[in-house]
Design a protein around this motif. Structure first.
Motif, PDB file in Angstrom:
ATOM      1  N   LYS A 193     139.168  21.706 -33.575  1.00 25.10           N
ATOM      2  CA  LYS A 193     138.684  22.888 -32.838  1.00 25.10           C
ATOM      3  C   LYS A 193     137.189  23.120 -33.031  1.00 25.10           C
ATOM      4  O   LYS A 193     136.724  24.274 -33.089  1.00 25.10           O
ATOM      5  CB  LYS A 193     139.475  24.139 -33.226  1.00 25.10           C
ATOM      6  N   ALA A 194     136.433  22.005 -33.153  1.00 24.81           N
ATOM      7  CA  ALA A 194     134.979  22.115 -33.295  1.00 24.81           C
ATOM      8  C   ALA A 194     134.350  22.249 -31.913  1.00 24.81           C
ATOM      9  O   ALA A 194     133.650  21.357 -31.414  1.00 24.81           O
ATOM     10  CB  ALA A 194     134.434  20.898 -34.032  1.00 24.81           C
ATOM     11  N   ASP A 195     134.616  23.386 -31.279  1.00 24.05           N
ATOM     12  CA  ASP A 195     134.090  23.629 -29.939  1.00 24.05           C
ATOM     13  C   ASP A 195     133.913  25.130 -29.732  1.00 24.05           C
ATOM     14  O   ASP A 195     134.450  25.947 -30.493  1.00 24.05           O
ATOM     15  CB  ASP A 195     135.028  23.059 -28.871  1.00 24.05           C
TER      16      ASP A 195
ATOM     17  N   ARG B 140     136.845  11.067 -46.652  1.00 22.20           N
ATOM     18  CA  ARG B 140     135.746  11.567 -45.838  1.00 22.20           C
ATOM     19  C   ARG B 140     136.224  12.736 -44.984  1.00 22.20           C
ATOM     20  O   ARG B 140     137.410  12.823 -44.657  1.00 22.20           O
ATOM     21  CB  ARG B 140     135.227  10.438 -44.944  1.00 22.20           C
ATOM     22  N   ALA B 141     135.306  13.627 -44.641  1.00 19.26           N
ATOM     23  CA  ALA B 141     135.613  14.752 -43.757  1.00 19.26           C
ATOM     24  C   ALA B 141     134.856  14.587 -42.452  1.00 19.26           C
ATOM     25  O   ALA B 141     133.666  14.244 -42.454  1.00 19.26           O
ATOM     26  CB  ALA B 141     135.235  16.068 -44.424  1.00 19.26           C
ATOM     27  N   THR B 142     135.566  14.790 -41.342  1.00 16.34           N
ATOM     28  CA  THR B 142     134.938  14.721 -40.024  1.00 16.34           C
ATOM     29  C   THR B 142     135.312  15.970 -39.237  1.00 16.34           C
ATOM     30  O   THR B 142     136.248  16.689 -39.592  1.00 16.34           O
ATOM     31  CB  THR B 142     135.382  13.473 -39.229  1.00 16.34           C
ATOM     32  N   ALA B 143     134.602  16.214 -38.160  1.00 19.71           N
ATOM     33  CA  ALA B 143     134.908  17.344 -37.279  1.00 19.71           C
ATOM     34  C   ALA B 143     135.125  16.823 -35.866  1.00 19.71           C
ATOM     35  O   ALA B 143     134.380  15.949 -35.400  1.00 19.71           O
ATOM     36  CB  ALA B 143     133.773  18.363 -37.294  1.00 19.71           C
ATOM     37  N   VAL B 144     136.146  17.340 -35.204  1.00 20.39           N
ATOM     38  CA  VAL B 144     136.449  16.897 -33.850  1.00 20.39           C
ATOM     39  C   VAL B 144     136.794  18.094 -32.976  1.00 20.39           C
ATOM     40  O   VAL B 144     137.155  19.165 -33.477  1.00 20.39           O
ATOM     41  CB  VAL B 144     137.634  15.898 -33.812  1.00 20.39           C
ATOM     42  N   SER B 145     136.707  17.870 -31.681  1.00 19.20           N
ATOM     43  CA  SER B 145     137.251  18.803 -30.708  1.00 19.20           C
ATOM     44  C   SER B 145     138.250  18.018 -29.879  1.00 19.20           C
ATOM     45  O   SER B 145     137.866  17.249 -28.993  1.00 19.20           O
ATOM     46  CB  SER B 145     136.156  19.389 -29.813  1.00 19.20           C
ATOM     47  N   ALA B 146     139.532  18.188 -30.207  1.00 14.40           N
ATOM     48  CA  ALA B 146     140.564  17.479 -29.444  1.00 14.40           C
ATOM     49  C   ALA B 146     140.595  17.961 -28.009  1.00 14.40           C
ATOM     50  O   ALA B 146     140.903  17.194 -27.091  1.00 14.40           O
ATOM     51  CB  ALA B 146     141.921  17.690 -30.101  1.00 14.40           C
TER      52      ALA B 146
ATOM     53  N   GLY C 247     134.179  13.610 -31.004  1.00 14.81           N
ATOM     54  CA  GLY C 247     134.381  13.235 -32.403  1.00 14.81           C
ATOM     55  C   GLY C 247     135.551  12.296 -32.646  1.00 14.81           C
ATOM     56  O   GLY C 247     135.771  11.872 -33.778  1.00 14.81           O
ATOM     57  N   LEU C 248     136.304  11.969 -31.607  1.00 13.50           N
ATOM     58  CA  LEU C 248     137.452  11.077 -31.781  1.00 13.50           C
ATOM     59  C   LEU C 248     137.012   9.663 -32.136  1.00 13.50           C
ATOM     60  O   LEU C 248     137.647   8.990 -32.958  1.00 13.50           O
ATOM     61  CB  LEU C 248     138.306  11.066 -30.514  1.00 13.50           C
ATOM     62  N   ASP C 249     135.926   9.199 -31.503  1.00 13.54           N
ATOM     63  CA  ASP C 249     135.406   7.858 -31.802  1.00 13.54           C
ATOM     64  C   ASP C 249     134.989   7.758 -33.268  1.00 13.54           C
ATOM     65  O   ASP C 249     135.230   6.734 -33.919  1.00 13.54           O
ATOM     66  CB  ASP C 249     134.218   7.531 -30.904  1.00 13.54           C
ATOM     67  N   GLU C 250     134.344   8.802 -33.769  1.00 12.15           N
ATOM     68  CA  GLU C 250     133.916   8.805 -35.168  1.00 12.15           C
ATOM     69  C   GLU C 250     135.119   8.734 -36.105  1.00 12.15           C
ATOM     70  O   GLU C 250     135.109   8.020 -37.111  1.00 12.15           O
ATOM     71  CB  GLU C 250     133.089  10.062 -35.459  1.00 12.15           C
ATOM     72  N   THR C 251     136.166   9.486 -35.765  1.00 13.78           N
ATOM     73  CA  THR C 251     137.381   9.476 -36.587  1.00 13.78           C
ATOM     74  C   THR C 251     138.027   8.094 -36.590  1.00 13.78           C
ATOM     75  O   THR C 251     138.437   7.581 -37.637  1.00 13.78           O
ATOM     76  CB  THR C 251     138.378  10.512 -36.053  1.00 13.78           C
ATOM     77  N   TRP C 252     138.119   7.458 -35.420  1.00 11.80           N
ATOM     78  CA  TRP C 252     138.716   6.126 -35.322  1.00 11.80           C
ATOM     79  C   TRP C 252     137.867   5.094 -36.059  1.00 11.80           C
ATOM     80  O   TRP C 252     138.401   4.206 -36.740  1.00 11.80           O
ATOM     81  CB  TRP C 252     138.879   5.746 -33.854  1.00 11.80           C
ATOM     82  N   ALA C 253     136.550   5.204 -35.955  1.00  6.81           N
ATOM     83  CA  ALA C 253     135.660   4.275 -36.655  1.00  6.81           C
ATOM     84  C   ALA C 253     135.821   4.405 -38.169  1.00  6.81           C
ATOM     85  O   ALA C 253     135.820   3.402 -38.898  1.00  6.81           O
ATOM     86  CB  ALA C 253     134.205   4.532 -36.248  1.00  6.81           C
ATOM     87  N   ALA C 254     135.977   5.655 -38.651  1.00 13.24           N
ATOM     88  CA  ALA C 254     136.176   5.871 -40.090  1.00 13.24           C
ATOM     89  C   ALA C 254     137.486   5.248 -40.559  1.00 13.24           C
ATOM     90  O   ALA C 254     137.542   4.621 -41.624  1.00 13.24           O
ATOM     91  CB  ALA C 254     136.149   7.364 -40.399  1.00 13.24           C
ATOM     92  N   LEU C 255     138.539   5.399 -39.765  1.00 13.00           N
ATOM     93  CA  LEU C 255     139.826   4.808 -40.128  1.00 13.00           C
ATOM     94  C   LEU C 255     139.741   3.287 -40.145  1.00 13.00           C
ATOM     95  O   LEU C 255     140.283   2.636 -41.058  1.00 13.00           O
ATOM     96  CB  LEU C 255     140.902   5.260 -39.142  1.00 13.00           C
TER      97      LEU C 255
END
Length: 338
Positions: A196-198, A231-237, A242-250
């Motif tokens: 909910k980073a929006d 690691r902590a990331t922020a996304v707005s589903a 931020g989804l690309d960043e989350t997938w790259a981290a995984l």
């Protein structure tokens, strides 16, 4: 049921065969359990998907995140399976939330497969046969399996034992209501995602991410983590940011674990864990036989009346349980030879 044909359809990636196979392994009937064991024995062991466990507080937007994340992966050509474990109805035993109806776009994607399963009475919000369902999805050729639990609690420990990476979803400014579970969550999580980073919550999400990133640095380093993890990331589903960043981290995390041998060691440890759990479940199932229930009632009444010592009565019950199982095995052997 033709197990051979079901296995062939499953390996060929047929969605209907996968749905029927999951229904089979979820059944508690003795004949279905035997058929499920036969089916699982026929599956190839060389197909491995990336198993991602997902948990989070109620209302954090797990279904929205999974849909957006899954759509991003299918757009890259990957096949994605979602095992959404719903709370169970006390009246019917069925799923309450109906996650499949809340992932409308993903459910219509030909590269995706969504299976909501009722948690029934299993503690922690993970269906008892979720691990077997994961294996079925791998055999069907899916690249990523997302395992969603019903919420935050003891489910993290269970889902961590069937996944390669564990993602915890949190809302911005969670506040003091998370204090009771925060330490345990952060010790298990591989990635903390602030959803909910929006809109008005965008700046709040950034601060929450920074707070968790700082807290993660204070935890003792785990041997299975590369530098910078957890690691902590922020996304707005909702806005799909931020989804690309989350997938790259995984991917970074999993690649490092594969390269350093942690992937294989973790999979082996998980297999051992689930073997031991299945043994315990089978032993507990022996307590549900009519003879065992009669013996348990009789001995517990004697203990309550002070006629028998609890330890002595327990020892007798275990001896009788073993004798009953030996007698049952003998009768089954006699039937097979005759």
């Amino acid at each position: 049921m033709d197990i051979e044909r079901l296995a062939e359809g499953l390996i060929a990636g047929e969605r209907r065969a996968l749905a029927r196979a999951i229904t089979l392994v979820e059944s508690g009937r003795a004949d279905h359990r035997a058929a499920a064991a036969e089916l699982l024995a026929k599956l190839p062991s060389d197909r491995q998907a990336l198993r991602i466990g997902l948990s989070g507080t109620p209302g954090v937007g797990k279904s929205t995140f999974i849909e957006s994340f899954g759509m991003m992966l299918t757009a890259q050509g990957k096949r994605v399976a979602v095992l959404a474990v719903d709370p169970s109805s006390a009246r019917t035993g069925g799923s309450i939330l109906g996650d499949k109806t809340r992932m409308d776009r993903l459910s219509r994607d030909p590269r995706a497969f969504i299976r909501p399963s009722p948690s029934q009475t299993h503690l922690g919000g993970v269906a008892r046969r979720s691990r077997e369902a994961v294996r079925l999805c791998e055999a069907a050729g899916f690249d990523v399996v997302l395992i969603e639990t019903v919420g935050v609690g003891q489910s993290e420990t269970v889902v961590a034992e069937m996944s390669d990476a564990f993602v915890l979803l949190l809302a911005p400014a969670g506040g003091d209501e998370l204090q009771g579970v925060k330490r345990g969550i952060m010790e298990i999580a591989d990635l903390i995602v602030i959803n909910k980073a929006d809109g008005d919550l965008k700046s709040t999400a950034a601060r929450t991410r920074a707070d968790y990133a700082g807290a993660l640095r204070l935890l003792r380093k785990r041997p299975q983590d590369p530098e910078g993890f957890p690691r902590a990331t922020a996304v707005s589903a909702l806005e799909e940011n931020g989804l690309d960043e989350t997938w790259a981290a995984l991917q970074e995390l999993i690649d490092w674990r594969r390269e350093h041998g942690f992937w294989d060691r973790t999979r082996a440890a998980q297999a051992r864990y689930w073997f031991e759990q299945d043994v315990k479940q089978r032993l507990l199932a022996q307590l549900e036989t009519p003879q065992a229930k009669d013996d348990l009632t009789r001995l517990s009444d004697a203990v309550a009346e002070g006629v028998r010592d609890p330890a002595e009565a327990a020892a007798e019950f275990v001896r009788r349980l073993g004798a009953d199982q030996d007698a049952l095995a003998g009768s089954e052997t006699g039937k097979s030879t005759s």
